[in-house]
Design an enzyme around this catalytic site. Structure first.
Site, PDB file in Angstrom:
ATOM      1  N   SER A  19       4.019   2.471   8.178  1.00 46.10           N
ATOM      2  CA  SER A  19       3.741   1.446   7.180  1.00 46.10           C
ATOM      3  C   SER A  19       5.011   1.103   6.422  1.00 46.10           C
ATOM      4  O   SER A  19       5.684   1.999   5.907  1.00 46.10           O
ATOM      5  CB  SER A  19       2.695   1.951   6.189  1.00 46.10           C
ATOM      6  OG  SER A  19       1.436   1.914   6.786  1.00 46.10           O
ATOM      7  N   HIS A  31       0.823  -1.222   0.000  1.00 46.89           N
ATOM      8  CA  HIS A  31       0.000   0.000   0.000  1.00 46.89           C
ATOM      9  C   HIS A  31       0.856   1.271   0.000  1.00 46.89           C
ATOM     10  O   HIS A  31       0.346   2.354  -0.272  1.00 46.89           O
ATOM     11  CB  HIS A  31      -1.060  -0.022   1.108  1.00 46.89           C
ATOM     12  CG  HIS A  31      -0.587   0.295   2.500  1.00 46.89           C
ATOM     13  ND1 HIS A  31      -0.293  -0.675   3.428  1.00 46.89           N
ATOM     14  CD2 HIS A  31      -0.402   1.476   3.133  1.00 46.89           C
ATOM     15  CE1 HIS A  31       0.058  -0.104   4.570  1.00 46.89           C
ATOM     16  NE2 HIS A  31       0.005   1.195   4.420  1.00 46.89           N
ATOM     17  N   ASP A  38       1.251  -7.563   2.243  1.00 47.57           N
ATOM     18  CA  ASP A  38       1.327  -6.122   2.001  1.00 47.57           C
ATOM     19  C   ASP A  38       2.784  -5.680   1.810  1.00 47.57           C
ATOM     20  O   ASP A  38       3.362  -5.010   2.660  1.00 47.57           O
ATOM     21  CB  ASP A  38       0.665  -5.382   3.170  1.00 47.57           C
ATOM     22  CG  ASP A  38       0.282  -3.963   2.796  1.00 47.57           C
ATOM     23  OD1 ASP A  38       0.856  -3.434   1.834  1.00 47.57           O
ATOM     24  OD2 ASP A  38      -0.585  -3.385   3.477  1.00 47.57           O
TER      25      ASP A  38
HETATM   26  N1  ARG Z   1      -4.629   0.561   7.293  1.00 42.57           N
HETATM   27  C1  ARG Z   1      -3.348   0.567   6.655  1.00 42.57           C
HETATM   28  C2  ARG Z   1      -2.555   1.775   7.045  1.00 42.57           C
HETATM   29  O1  ARG Z   1      -3.071   2.849   7.166  1.00 42.57           O
HETATM   30  C3  ARG Z   1      -3.443   0.584   5.174  1.00 42.57           C
HETATM   31  C4  ARG Z   1      -3.880  -0.647   4.616  1.00 42.57           C
HETATM   32  C5  ARG Z   1      -4.042  -0.561   3.136  1.00 42.57           C
HETATM   33  N2  ARG Z   1      -4.907  -1.643   2.764  1.00 42.57           N
HETATM   34  C6  ARG Z   1      -6.176  -1.474   2.403  1.00 42.57           C
HETATM   35  N3  ARG Z   1      -6.927  -2.518   2.303  1.00 42.57           N
HETATM   36  N4  ARG Z   1      -6.671  -0.301   2.122  1.00 42.57           N
HETATM   37  O2  ARG Z   1      -1.358   1.714   7.171  1.00 42.57           O
END
Ligand code: ARG
Length: 716
Positions: free
Chosen positions: A651, A90, A226
């Site tokens: 992330s 992501h 991811d």
């Molecule tokens: N919640 C994650 C973050 O903010 C991002 C995940 C991205 N994946 C998704 N299914 N939108 O770091």
């Protein structure tokens, strides 16, 4: 530096040095240069085998040299001597999407560069590598007290910071940043090397890299790969350079070896990265404001935007690709704000804050000198959040409703050009820039989708925002079209040059004030901009006042809790958090294991589904349990939990074991602790990470890119 503030700073850092055994290891985003004083003993007790110098050192290679700020919004880690960078899928998503076309859709199909020549330059992407950091509080705050008038304070601080930046920037490719900590009670300087030639090396297909989609996002149990891989390129002498074919792979001072030894409950785990923003010292008034006023509006408006986009994305693969990245970005925080609201309420965070505030007020009231120094900053914060409520609607509707419509957002850029045209000034710098960006904008623009969204959003705005807060031009249009928003949308998109790349290009070649001022999208965007301006000014004035109050409140807390170890809020600077691999109890009788396996992927799989589909070759490997060296006892480890303290920006951060080896990549937080940016939840807050063995399984077994694994240092 004044005595009062100096003694305060000494208090802060003296307090920081006391090793208090009651300090909880899991909470805290620590500045790496301070861990030898603050955390080392505790970290070693928890199992760490490294020295502080092996984690952060200016002169010797250390872990910090392997951590990069990825594009300014994520984290990455270097995992080979040839500058290979591992980050989240992501995090690479926008670049992967930008490199995709319907004919060569690497977002959907995945991509693996067979050789370095095949790696794809990612335009606009950069990574920052920290060279050193320094506490410059004494210099920045010299001659300043908590009582110094704001204008004088900011002028003094600015001049010192400008000087520090000039003195410390030794190379053209360096970036020097001074950041305030503890609401302006401390300042730190950071020197980065900025690398701008970054190339995509590999990515799994979206179905694997985003397996579970928004349904699983922010939640456990999780089964997402991811990750994506990039490479840093540098000039022949190793220094940062703009993209050039002759650049060579960057040789890092340090890269992370990878452990295939696996993880078990209570294993030491630490995360280093660039957390973006936390609000751990927010007042109860701020919590109430988020829960009652701001969050529900954002969620409601994003609902409308996402469902409108998705309807068209589902119908047309071209639109699906065009809107993939925008959609993911908006959806991520749409769900975040729902979770944050729910958990702030469930965990009664405002009550917790109220109790802290009462203790603070009692402490101040008990001493006359405290009263004269700190006053009642909480009263200011209470008053300001109350005032903000009066215009939270138009401000939020400006950002999340009007500006959600791309044609309105794109028109905003023309405001400056109009001013220049009126003044009969040369506008070539505006037209030049826009012409340069134009294909980027329209590549991902689908006019019929935006036209639909226009109708939806203008209706929302007309119905929800009080009439006296709506722009006059907007109201006149609503009246003219007799509330027929589709009709208004059709006319506007027919007439506006911004709805059509060719028309807009023609305008940019020959810009005229008359054409601009008769463009209905421009006129509408201008009316929104004019209406928001006074509210922005009011809101900025309140924010300035609140900044002072927060600084006093923070300073008071630091003095009041002398023995507590404080860490500053996240602000996109390098931090370290440490703890253990750990399960959690989500609610009564619901106990979550800390590790998921391939079994869960097969249980979740839904053929043909947007979020839970699985490529056939992947399914076959999993069903056959063909895991190569990456399985353990007949299972393939997928994602795991630890109680580290992370937030957005982290992330892609490496999860590192006691020996300094990479065991995973952090990519999310869990639903039960969505209030965590405001209040760390010791019982339930967890970091969700991708097990490095699943990453390597995908690179090696699924994708046959074993040449990349050969580049890494694998510890078995
Ligand atoms: N919640 C994650 C973050 O903010 C991002 C995940 C991205 N994946 C998704 N299914 N939108 O770091």
């Amino acid at each position: 530096m004044s005595n009062k503030l100096k003694s305060l700073a000494i208090l802060v850092f003296a307090g920081l040095q006391l090793s208090s055994s009651s300090a909880k290891a899991d909470e805290g985003m620590w500045l790496p240069m301070l861990i030898s004083r603050l955390n080392m003993e505790d970290m070693q007790k928890k199992g760490l085998k490294l020295t502080a110098d092996e984690i952060y050192s200016v002169n010797n290679a250390s872990l910090k040299d392997a951590i990069v700020s990825f594009g300014g919004f994520c984290t990455g880690e270097i995992i080979s001597s040839e500058g290979l960078v591992l980050t989240n899928h992501h995090c690479g998503f926008g670049n992967i999407q930008a490199l995709s076309t319907p004919a060569d859709n690497i977002l959907a199909n995945g991509f693996w560069a067979k050789t370095k020549k095949d790696e794809r330059p990612s335009q606009g992407l950069f990574v920052n590598i920290l060279q050193r950091m320094e506490d410059v509080s004494d210099k920045v705050l010299e001659g300043i007290t908590l009582k110094t008038p704001e204008a004088e304070r900011s002028a003094k601080i600015k001049s010192v910071i400008d000087k520090l930046i000039a003195e410390n920037k030794k190379e053209s490719y360096q970036e020097v940043i001074v950041r305030e900590m503890f609401d302006g009670n401390a300042y730190y300087l950071f020197v980065y090397n900025t690398y701008k030639d970054i190339r995509l090396v590999g990515t799994p297909p979206e179905s694997i890299g985003k397996f579970g989609g928004d349904t699983d996002n922010w939640m456990w149990p999780r089964h997402t790969a991811d990750f994506s891989l990039f490479r840093i390129y540098a000039a022949a002498d190793g220094t940062p350079a703009a993209y050039s074919e002759s650049n060579i792979p960057f040789k890092p001072k340090h890269f992370l070896p990878i452990s295939l030894k696996g993880i078990k409950e209570n294993d030491f785990a630490m995360v280093m990265g660039f957390p973006g923003r936390t609000n751990r010292y927010l007042s109860s008034f701020g919590v109430d404001f988020a829960v009652q006023s701001a969050n529900p509006l954002v969620v409601k408006l994003r609902d409308a935007r996402l469902s409108t986009w998705l309807a068209d994305m589902n119908k047309d693969p071209k639109v699906d690709l065009q809107y993939a990245s925008k959609y993911a970005r908006i959806a991520n925080y749409w769900k975040y704000f729902q979770g944050q609201t729910e958990q702030l309420q469930r965990l009664k965070v405002a009550d917790l804050k109220r109790a802290e505030e009462k203790a603070f007020r009692d402490w101040v009231a008990a001493d006359a000198s405290r009263q004269s120094l700190y006053g009642d900053p909480l009263a200011t914060l209470e008053k300001n959040f109350a005032s903000q409520k009066e215009f939270v609607k138009p401000v939020t509707y400006y950002g999340e409703c009007a500006m959600a419509v791309e044609i309105i957002a794109n028109s905003m850029a023309l405001g400056m050009m109009e001013k220049a045209l009126i003044a009969k000034e040369d506008v070539s710098k505006f037209t030049g820039m826009m012409t340069k960006n134009i294909s980027g904008i329209y590549k991902d623009y689908n006019r019929p989708t935006d036209q639909k969204l226009f109708a939806v959003m203008m209706q929302r705005y007309a119905e929800d925002v009080p009439a006296n807060q709506q722009p006059e031009y907007f109201k006149a249009q609503v009246k003219k079209y007799k509330n027929n928003y589709e009709k208004w949308a059709a006319d506007l998109f027919n007439k506006s040059m911004l709805a059509d790349q060719a028309k807009f290009e023609a305008f940019l070649k020959n810009p005229s004030l008359k054409a601009l001022q008769s463009d209905p999208a421009f006129l509408l965007s201008k009316s929104f901009a004019d209406a928001i301006k006074p509210l922005r000014e009011k809101s900025e004035a309140l924010a300035a006042e609140s900044r002072v109050a927060n600084r006093l409140y923070m300073a008071g807390q630091l003095e009041m809790k002398k023995d507590k170890k404080f860490y500053p809020n996240a602000n996109s600077t390098l931090r370290l958090t440490y703890g253990s691999v750990l399960p959690y109890e989500a609610k009564d009788a619901v106990n979550y294991h800390y590790l998921t396996t391939e079994k869960g992927i097969l249980q979740k799989e839904k053929p043909g589904d947007r979020e839970f589909d699985l490529p056939a070759n992947m399914k076959q490997l999993l069903v056959n349990k063909d895991f190569g060296q990456y399985g353990e006892n007949g299972k393939l480890p997928i994602n795991f939990l630890s109680n580290n303290d992370i937030t957005g920006g982290n992330s892609g951060s490496p999860v590192i074991n006691a020996e300094g080896h990479l065991i995973g990549t952090a990519f999310d937080g869990n639903w039960e602790a969505m209030s965590g940016d405001i209040s760390f939840e010791h019982q339930v807050q967890r970091t969700i990470s991708l097990d490095i063995r699943y990453t390597l399984f995908i690179i090696d077994k699924l994708s046959g890119a074993s040449h990349l694994v050969d580049e890494m240092k694998i510890i078995k």
